[in-house]
Design a protein around this motif. Sequence first.
Motif, PDB file in Angstrom:
ATOM      1  N   GLY A  47       0.830  -1.208   0.000  1.00  0.00           N
ATOM      2  CA  GLY A  47       0.000   0.000   0.000  1.00  0.00           C
ATOM      3  C   GLY A  47       0.859   1.250   0.000  1.00  0.00           C
ATOM      4  O   GLY A  47       2.075   1.204  -0.232  1.00  0.00           O
ATOM      5  N   ASP A  48       0.237   2.384   0.252  1.00  0.00           N
ATOM      6  CA  ASP A  48       0.901   3.687   0.233  1.00  0.00           C
ATOM      7  C   ASP A  48       2.109   3.675   1.171  1.00  0.00           C
ATOM      8  O   ASP A  48       1.994   3.324   2.351  1.00  0.00           O
ATOM      9  CB  ASP A  48      -0.103   4.753   0.663  1.00  0.00           C
ATOM     10  CG  ASP A  48       0.411   6.169   0.486  1.00  0.00           C
ATOM     11  OD1 ASP A  48       1.562   6.359   0.050  1.00  0.00           O
ATOM     12  OD2 ASP A  48      -0.353   7.104   0.799  1.00  0.00           O
ATOM     13  N   ILE A  49       3.296   4.089   0.662  1.00  0.00           N
ATOM     14  CA  ILE A  49       4.515   4.094   1.471  1.00  0.00           C
ATOM     15  C   ILE A  49       4.545   5.262   2.450  1.00  0.00           C
ATOM     16  O   ILE A  49       5.268   5.221   3.448  1.00  0.00           O
ATOM     17  CB  ILE A  49       5.767   4.139   0.559  1.00  0.00           C
ATOM     18  CG1 ILE A  49       7.067   3.907   1.350  1.00  0.00           C
ATOM     19  CG2 ILE A  49       5.853   5.479  -0.162  1.00  0.00           C
ATOM     20  CD1 ILE A  49       7.244   2.524   1.866  1.00  0.00           C
ATOM     21  N   ASN A  61      -0.521   8.806  -1.765  1.00  0.00           N
ATOM     22  CA  ASN A  61      -1.267   7.894  -2.652  1.00  0.00           C
ATOM     23  C   ASN A  61      -0.746   7.894  -4.086  1.00  0.00           C
ATOM     24  O   ASN A  61      -1.510   7.770  -5.038  1.00  0.00           O
ATOM     25  CB  ASN A  61      -2.769   8.225  -2.630  1.00  0.00           C
ATOM     26  CG  ASN A  61      -3.403   7.928  -1.297  1.00  0.00           C
ATOM     27  OD1 ASN A  61      -3.249   6.841  -0.749  1.00  0.00           O
ATOM     28  ND2 ASN A  61      -4.095   8.912  -0.746  1.00  0.00           N
ATOM     29  N   ARG A  62       0.584   8.025  -4.231  1.00  0.00           N
ATOM     30  CA  ARG A  62       1.213   7.916  -5.546  1.00  0.00           C
ATOM     31  C   ARG A  62       2.359   6.893  -5.539  1.00  0.00           C
ATOM     32  O   ARG A  62       2.731   6.383  -6.587  1.00  0.00           O
ATOM     33  CB  ARG A  62       1.743   9.275  -6.000  1.00  0.00           C
ATOM     34  CG  ARG A  62       0.679  10.227  -6.526  1.00  0.00           C
ATOM     35  CD  ARG A  62       0.203   9.853  -7.914  1.00  0.00           C
ATOM     36  NE  ARG A  62       1.324   9.685  -8.835  1.00  0.00           N
ATOM     37  CZ  ARG A  62       2.009  10.690  -9.367  1.00  0.00           C
ATOM     38  NH1 ARG A  62       1.688  11.935  -9.092  1.00  0.00           N
ATOM     39  NH2 ARG A  62       3.001  10.435 -10.187  1.00  0.00           N
ATOM     40  N   ALA A  63       2.949   6.656  -4.372  1.00  0.00           N
ATOM     41  CA  ALA A  63       4.061   5.711  -4.257  1.00  0.00           C
ATOM     42  C   ALA A  63       3.620   4.553  -3.370  1.00  0.00           C
ATOM     43  O   ALA A  63       3.219   4.762  -2.219  1.00  0.00           O
ATOM     44  CB  ALA A  63       5.295   6.387  -3.676  1.00  0.00           C
ATOM     45  N   PHE A  64       3.709   3.327  -3.912  1.00  0.00           N
ATOM     46  CA  PHE A  64       3.127   2.172  -3.241  1.00  0.00           C
ATOM     47  C   PHE A  64       4.128   1.027  -3.112  1.00  0.00           C
ATOM     48  O   PHE A  64       4.916   0.770  -4.028  1.00  0.00           O
ATOM     49  CB  PHE A  64       1.916   1.664  -4.025  1.00  0.00           C
ATOM     50  CG  PHE A  64       0.778   2.644  -4.103  1.00  0.00           C
ATOM     51  CD1 PHE A  64      -0.185   2.686  -3.112  1.00  0.00           C
ATOM     52  CD2 PHE A  64       0.685   3.537  -5.161  1.00  0.00           C
ATOM     53  CE1 PHE A  64      -1.237   3.592  -3.173  1.00  0.00           C
ATOM     54  CE2 PHE A  64      -0.359   4.444  -5.237  1.00  0.00           C
ATOM     55  CZ  PHE A  64      -1.325   4.473  -4.242  1.00  0.00           C
ATOM     56  N   LEU A  77       9.066  -0.946  -4.240  1.00  0.00           N
ATOM     57  CA  LEU A  77       8.352   0.325  -4.298  1.00  0.00           C
ATOM     58  C   LEU A  77       8.083   0.698  -5.741  1.00  0.00           C
ATOM     59  O   LEU A  77       8.903   0.446  -6.623  1.00  0.00           O
ATOM     60  CB  LEU A  77       9.203   1.412  -3.633  1.00  0.00           C
ATOM     61  CG  LEU A  77       8.570   2.804  -3.520  1.00  0.00           C
ATOM     62  CD1 LEU A  77       7.377   2.781  -2.583  1.00  0.00           C
ATOM     63  CD2 LEU A  77       9.603   3.817  -3.061  1.00  0.00           C
ATOM     64  N   GLY A  78       6.943   1.304  -5.999  1.00  0.00           N
ATOM     65  CA  GLY A  78       6.623   1.808  -7.325  1.00  0.00           C
ATOM     66  C   GLY A  78       5.886   3.125  -7.232  1.00  0.00           C
ATOM     67  O   GLY A  78       5.109   3.336  -6.297  1.00  0.00           O
TER      68      GLY A  78
END
Length: 220
Positions: A47-49, A61-64, A77-78
Motif C-alpha cells: 500500500g501507500d509508502i 497515494n502515488r508511491a506504493f 516500491l513503485g
Amino acid sequence: DPGNPDSDNDGMSDGAEVRNGRDPNTPDTYSALPFVECFETNTCIIGDIHGQNNWQTAPTNRAFVQTNIVYEGSQALGVQAADDAATVQHLFACTNDVVWFDLYLKAETASAPTGTVEGAAAMYFSSGGRLEVYDGFHTNWLTLTNHGPYAATDWVRLTTRLDYQSQKWLVCLNGSLAATNLGFATPVESFSAVSMTSRSQPGIDNFSVLTSIPEGIDLD
C-alpha cells in the motif's frame, strides 16, 4: 560542531532541518546509518509508502509498496504513473563525511529538473537510455556514454559516493565506476536526505544508505 549546530540534539543540523522543512528547535526522529530498506514485510506492508518506516511522499497515494514489479524478494516500491510528479523522501541523522547510496531501479526515462538544481548529487535517465548527471563544478548536465543504453524495462544498480568534505560525488552503474570528480549541485554541509521525484517509476528495490563502500562495487 560550533560551525554546524544541532540546537535540538536530534542528530540533524539546524541548517539541514531548515533545508528539509523541519523546526531546528523541535527534536524529531530520523533514521540512522547504516539504513537498509528492501520494502519487505519486516518494514513495510503493501500500500501507500507514506508514513511507513519514516518514508514521506508528496502527494500521498502515488508511491506504493507492491508485488508486481520486484527486483528481489516479494515486494518493492513503485510510483504510479500520472501527469504530475511525485516525490518520495527519507530523512537521516548523520555526521559522517562520506556516505554511500545504493539501490536498484527500473531505468524509466525522465527529463531534467527545471530551475536551480539543489543538493549534493542529482541524476536521471534520459529518453536515450543514458544516465544524466549534474556536475556542480561546471553547473551543467553530463550525458554518460560509457554504459548502456538501458531500456525502461531494465533493472539498473545505481550507486553513489558523496564526500561532504571535498563536495564531490561519483556514480557507479551495475557495480562499475561510470563518472567521478563531480561537484555537488549546491554546497551542502552534511548528508540529511534522499529524494526521488518521478511521474512514473514502476520499480525501486534494495535501497540502502551506508557509511562504507557497498559490496560488489569496482572503482577501477
